[in-house]
Write a protein that holds these residues in place. Structure first.
Motif, PDB file in Angstrom:
ATOM      1  N   ARG A  66       5.276 -10.443  12.336  1.00  0.00           N
ATOM      2  CA  ARG A  66       6.306 -11.441  12.061  1.00  0.00           C
ATOM      3  C   ARG A  66       6.592 -11.590  10.569  1.00  0.00           C
ATOM      4  O   ARG A  66       7.739 -11.786  10.180  1.00  0.00           O
ATOM      5  CB  ARG A  66       5.910 -12.799  12.635  1.00  0.00           C
ATOM      6  CG  ARG A  66       5.744 -12.808  14.147  1.00  0.00           C
ATOM      7  CD  ARG A  66       5.587 -14.231  14.666  1.00  0.00           C
ATOM      8  NE  ARG A  66       4.391 -14.884  14.132  1.00  0.00           N
ATOM      9  CZ  ARG A  66       4.412 -16.027  13.458  1.00  0.00           C
ATOM     10  NH1 ARG A  66       5.561 -16.648  13.234  1.00  0.00           N
ATOM     11  NH2 ARG A  66       3.274 -16.563  13.026  1.00  0.00           N
ATOM     12  N   PHE A  67       5.548 -11.538   9.761  1.00  0.00           N
ATOM     13  CA  PHE A  67       5.691 -11.718   8.318  1.00  0.00           C
ATOM     14  C   PHE A  67       5.506 -10.385   7.612  1.00  0.00           C
ATOM     15  O   PHE A  67       4.731  -9.525   8.055  1.00  0.00           O
ATOM     16  CB  PHE A  67       4.650 -12.694   7.776  1.00  0.00           C
ATOM     17  CG  PHE A  67       4.799 -14.117   8.226  1.00  0.00           C
ATOM     18  CD1 PHE A  67       5.755 -14.494   9.155  1.00  0.00           C
ATOM     19  CD2 PHE A  67       3.958 -15.091   7.711  1.00  0.00           C
ATOM     20  CE1 PHE A  67       5.887 -15.808   9.570  1.00  0.00           C
ATOM     21  CE2 PHE A  67       4.075 -16.414   8.114  1.00  0.00           C
ATOM     22  CZ  PHE A  67       5.038 -16.766   9.042  1.00  0.00           C
ATOM     23  N   THR A  68       6.189 -10.228   6.500  1.00  0.00           N
ATOM     24  CA  THR A  68       6.055  -9.044   5.675  1.00  0.00           C
ATOM     25  C   THR A  68       5.934  -9.451   4.214  1.00  0.00           C
ATOM     26  O   THR A  68       6.784 -10.182   3.703  1.00  0.00           O
ATOM     27  CB  THR A  68       7.254  -8.098   5.839  1.00  0.00           C
ATOM     28  OG1 THR A  68       7.399  -7.716   7.209  1.00  0.00           O
ATOM     29  CG2 THR A  68       7.049  -6.844   4.995  1.00  0.00           C
ATOM     30  N   ILE A  69       4.894  -8.984   3.563  1.00  0.00           N
ATOM     31  CA  ILE A  69       4.724  -9.245   2.144  1.00  0.00           C
ATOM     32  C   ILE A  69       5.177  -8.022   1.356  1.00  0.00           C
ATOM     33  O   ILE A  69       4.958  -6.879   1.770  1.00  0.00           O
ATOM     34  CB  ILE A  69       3.259  -9.614   1.808  1.00  0.00           C
ATOM     35  CG1 ILE A  69       3.144 -10.112   0.363  1.00  0.00           C
ATOM     36  CG2 ILE A  69       2.317  -8.448   2.063  1.00  0.00           C
ATOM     37  CD1 ILE A  69       1.791 -10.734   0.038  1.00  0.00           C
ATOM     38  N   SER A  70       5.823  -8.260   0.252  1.00  0.00           N
ATOM     39  CA  SER A  70       6.274  -7.188  -0.616  1.00  0.00           C
ATOM     40  C   SER A  70       6.221  -7.670  -2.058  1.00  0.00           C
ATOM     41  O   SER A  70       5.998  -8.859  -2.312  1.00  0.00           O
ATOM     42  CB  SER A  70       7.683  -6.723  -0.251  1.00  0.00           C
ATOM     43  OG  SER A  70       8.619  -7.778  -0.376  1.00  0.00           O
ATOM     44  N   ARG A  71       6.416  -6.743  -2.966  1.00  0.00           N
ATOM     45  CA  ARG A  71       6.347  -7.136  -4.375  1.00  0.00           C
ATOM     46  C   ARG A  71       7.220  -6.239  -5.240  1.00  0.00           C
ATOM     47  O   ARG A  71       7.535  -5.109  -4.877  1.00  0.00           O
ATOM     48  CB  ARG A  71       4.899  -7.109  -4.897  1.00  0.00           C
ATOM     49  CG  ARG A  71       4.378  -5.721  -5.307  1.00  0.00           C
ATOM     50  CD  ARG A  71       3.990  -4.892  -4.100  1.00  0.00           C
ATOM     51  NE  ARG A  71       3.486  -3.576  -4.493  1.00  0.00           N
ATOM     52  CZ  ARG A  71       4.226  -2.492  -4.629  1.00  0.00           C
ATOM     53  NH1 ARG A  71       5.544  -2.549  -4.399  1.00  0.00           N
ATOM     54  NH2 ARG A  71       3.682  -1.343  -4.976  1.00  0.00           N
ATOM     55  N   ASP A  72       7.597  -6.779  -6.359  1.00  0.00           N
ATOM     56  CA  ASP A  72       8.293  -6.050  -7.396  1.00  0.00           C
ATOM     57  C   ASP A  72       7.439  -6.194  -8.646  1.00  0.00           C
ATOM     58  O   ASP A  72       7.451  -7.236  -9.293  1.00  0.00           O
ATOM     59  CB  ASP A  72       9.695  -6.611  -7.619  1.00  0.00           C
ATOM     60  CG  ASP A  72      10.504  -5.798  -8.615  1.00  0.00           C
ATOM     61  OD1 ASP A  72       9.916  -5.167  -9.508  1.00  0.00           O
ATOM     62  OD2 ASP A  72      11.745  -5.798  -8.500  1.00  0.00           O
ATOM     63  N   ASN A  73       6.684  -5.168  -8.942  1.00  0.00           N
ATOM     64  CA  ASN A  73       5.743  -5.249 -10.052  1.00  0.00           C
ATOM     65  C   ASN A  73       6.439  -5.461 -11.398  1.00  0.00           C
ATOM     66  O   ASN A  73       5.906  -6.150 -12.270  1.00  0.00           O
ATOM     67  CB  ASN A  73       4.881  -3.988 -10.110  1.00  0.00           C
ATOM     68  CG  ASN A  73       3.883  -3.903  -8.978  1.00  0.00           C
ATOM     69  OD1 ASN A  73       3.535  -4.921  -8.361  1.00  0.00           O
ATOM     70  ND2 ASN A  73       3.394  -2.704  -8.701  1.00  0.00           N
ATOM     71  N   SER A  74       7.604  -4.850 -11.554  1.00  0.00           N
ATOM     72  CA  SER A  74       8.317  -4.994 -12.818  1.00  0.00           C
ATOM     73  C   SER A  74       8.759  -6.428 -13.052  1.00  0.00           C
ATOM     74  O   SER A  74       8.831  -6.882 -14.196  1.00  0.00           O
ATOM     75  CB  SER A  74       9.517  -4.048 -12.872  1.00  0.00           C
ATOM     76  OG  SER A  74      10.491  -4.386 -11.905  1.00  0.00           O
ATOM     77  N   LYS A  75       9.075  -7.133 -11.975  1.00  0.00           N
ATOM     78  CA  LYS A  75       9.476  -8.532 -12.066  1.00  0.00           C
ATOM     79  C   LYS A  75       8.304  -9.485 -11.903  1.00  0.00           C
ATOM     80  O   LYS A  75       8.484 -10.703 -12.017  1.00  0.00           O
ATOM     81  CB  LYS A  75      10.539  -8.854 -11.024  1.00  0.00           C
ATOM     82  CG  LYS A  75      11.831  -8.084 -11.196  1.00  0.00           C
ATOM     83  CD  LYS A  75      12.833  -8.469 -10.114  1.00  0.00           C
ATOM     84  CE  LYS A  75      14.132  -7.721 -10.277  1.00  0.00           C
ATOM     85  NZ  LYS A  75      15.110  -8.072  -9.218  1.00  0.00           N
ATOM     86  N   ARG A  76       7.136  -8.928 -11.625  1.00  0.00           N
ATOM     87  CA  ARG A  76       5.938  -9.723 -11.388  1.00  0.00           C
ATOM     88  C   ARG A  76       6.202 -10.787 -10.335  1.00  0.00           C
ATOM     89  O   ARG A  76       5.855 -11.963 -10.487  1.00  0.00           O
ATOM     90  CB  ARG A  76       5.445 -10.339 -12.703  1.00  0.00           C
ATOM     91  CG  ARG A  76       5.081  -9.275 -13.736  1.00  0.00           C
ATOM     92  CD  ARG A  76       4.320  -9.811 -14.927  1.00  0.00           C
ATOM     93  NE  ARG A  76       5.131 -10.688 -15.757  1.00  0.00           N
ATOM     94  CZ  ARG A  76       4.833 -11.049 -16.985  1.00  0.00           C
ATOM     95  NH1 ARG A  76       3.713 -10.592 -17.548  1.00  0.00           N
ATOM     96  NH2 ARG A  76       5.617 -11.861 -17.652  1.00  0.00           N
TER      97      ARG A  76
END
Length: 121
Positions: A66-76
């Motif tokens: 149901r949930f998905t975690i993601s990230r943008d390292n450049s934007k921290r």
């Protein structure tokens, strides 16, 4: 000063979706991982999802699929896409980052202020 600024919480009907965002700012040299926790009234804070800078993820059983975690390292910045929300998902959601501040030689945990997610019809 280091800050974790959260956004995206609010009121949503069962079955709906929300997207939480958390941006780390300040004098930060590196971030090893970022994660989301929830805390219901009278309960301890519990891990919802975590992601490393390399992209490895972990989820609580209750949110898998149901949930998905993601990230943008450049934007921290870390995101939590929350789909098929249930009333039992209602809680305060906290952003966490395990990071090193500029000029420091160790990592430490930092927390956001929390954002309320309410799932109700």
């Amino acid at each position: 000063q280091v800050q974790l600024v959260e956004s995206g919480g609010g009121l949503v009907q069962p079955g709906g979706s929300l997207r939480l965002s958390c941006a780390a700012s300040g004098s930060i040299s590196s971030i090893t991982s970022m994660s989301w926790y929830l805390q219901a009234p009278g309960k301890q804070r519990e891990l919802v999802a975590a992601i490393t800078s390399g992209g490895s993820t972990n989820y609580a059983d209750s949110v898998k699929g149901r949930f998905t975690i993601s990230r943008d390292n450049s934007k921290r910045t870390v995101y939590l896409q929350m789909n098929s929300l249930k009333p039992e998902d209602t809680a305060v959601y906290y952003c966490n980052a395990f990071l090193k501040r500029t000029g420091y030689n160790f990592y430490a945990d930092y927390w956001g202020q929390g954002t309320q997610v309410t799932v109700s019809s």
